[in-house]
Scaffold this active site. Sequence first.
Site, short mmCIF file in Angstrom:
data_model
loop_
_atom_site.label_atom_id
_atom_site.label_comp_id
_atom_site.label_asym_id
_atom_site.label_seq_id
_atom_site.Cartn_x
_atom_site.Cartn_y
_atom_site.Cartn_z
N HIS A 1 -7.17 -13.64 -43.51
CA HIS A 1 -8.33 -14.30 -42.92
C HIS A 1 -8.80 -15.49 -43.74
O HIS A 1 -9.45 -16.39 -43.20
CB HIS A 1 -9.47 -13.30 -42.75
CG HIS A 1 -9.30 -12.39 -41.57
ND1 HIS A 1 -8.60 -11.21 -41.63
CD2 HIS A 1 -9.73 -12.50 -40.28
CE1 HIS A 1 -8.61 -10.63 -40.44
NE2 HIS A 1 -9.28 -11.40 -39.60
N GLY A 2 -8.51 -15.52 -45.02
CA GLY A 2 -8.92 -16.66 -45.83
C GLY A 2 -8.72 -16.40 -47.30
O GLY A 2 -8.65 -15.25 -47.75
#
Length: 463
Positions: free
Chosen positions: A320-321
């Site tokens: 996701h990051g």
Amino acid sequence: MSENSLVFSSLEFLFRFLPVFLVIFYLTPVKYRKIVLFIGSILMYACGEPQFVLLLLACTALNFLIGRNMRTDTESPCPHSRWRHKKQRKWLLLALATDVGVLAFFKIGNAADSNILLPLGISFYTFKMISYQMDVYRGKAEAAGSFWIFGSYICMFPQLTSGPIMRYGDAQDSLEAPRCTPQQFEEGLRLLVIGLGAKVLLADKLGLLWNDIQTIGFESISTPLAWLGAFTYSLQLYFDFEGYSLMAVGIGMMIGLPYIKNFNQPYMAVSVSDFWRRWHMTLGSWFRDYVYIPMGGNRKGLPRLVLNLCVVWLLTGLWHGGSVNFLVWGITVGVFVILEKLIYGKWLSRHSVLSHVYVWIIIPLTWVIFAVTSLKDLGIYFGRLFPFFGVGETLNPGDVFKYLSMYWWLLLGGIFFCIPAVSVWFSKHKRKWYGYALVLVIFWAAVYQLSNAANNPFMYFRF
């Protein structure tokens, strides 16, 4: 066209790109439609991310060539199967090194250096490439013999920017000769409109409360408002991402692709584990099939089970990051999943009411970690959520009533549409005259809202 062409919930996409594409697509002979899909998808991507078109094309071409080489080795008449398997394994490792390397470079670079931009959709199309190579290597899918089929699978605009993550084996037949029955087109159009309504009429409106809280500053909100913000953000993220998924699946069905389910009433879950079996299902199944099971799953004893779950959720957070908050979020969710498996999961299954309450408390708390990228701000927000030892004291104890008076109807609407009976009712009545009328009202209400408000990209675009 502009970069808004990438956003399904934009007037430019709905009234320019999509109608023109569909007309060209259906005027084209069936055997050439995959080419139209590929070229149309690249043109659409180029309108929003022109600097990364060559990256997308290069990754697509390289993965096609690697897959074709694996197929050539599989069909080789050489009697030494171990030799063939060794060559296939080398091609697979090359594909994995390239795809994972490209994804890691941009994820980590974007988190560490603001000058490195994150290509739109890279998390999704690299995962499609990895699943394709793994399935070809395992013999679960036949390698693409046509670049147009493979290219349209990777780059198809309905799924390019935010998924769902469709497997090549599920799409191959549909892409070879894309056809769509009137009933399939109608159902796809209906899903497109419902997803548009979920995004524009619910998610975007609910997002105003979270924006207000950020504007006020976390240090200035009361504990009740902090909890209201957590619940509201949870609903916003759900209707935003489910709205996108429904639109993506609907558009896909309108060009002959199969239906793919990405959400299954996640807020009706009875545990965190159950929630993540229902939320972003194509991502969850991807990690299950290509990480968790190959590592041994739950077949190699308790210590290995815990290790496998830790790895899966660590990678989920990083997917996701690259920011620290995503790492913390993945670890936190993983801890709850492990605790449920080892300690209190069976107890939850015997207490249905308490299990739902548990989910509606824990999941919003994890979404706060997901939403707040600064660890300092995250600490302040949790200090407001849990005002122990005076940490969460505030000068605005009545602020929650102000925002409840403004957003109560949206919160009730969000909760209402989380109830399974609502979707069951609509499924039974969608072909009644009032079912069609309801869809028509949703569409024009969403269009009216879009014409009077700034466009808000889908929240998962940044992943």
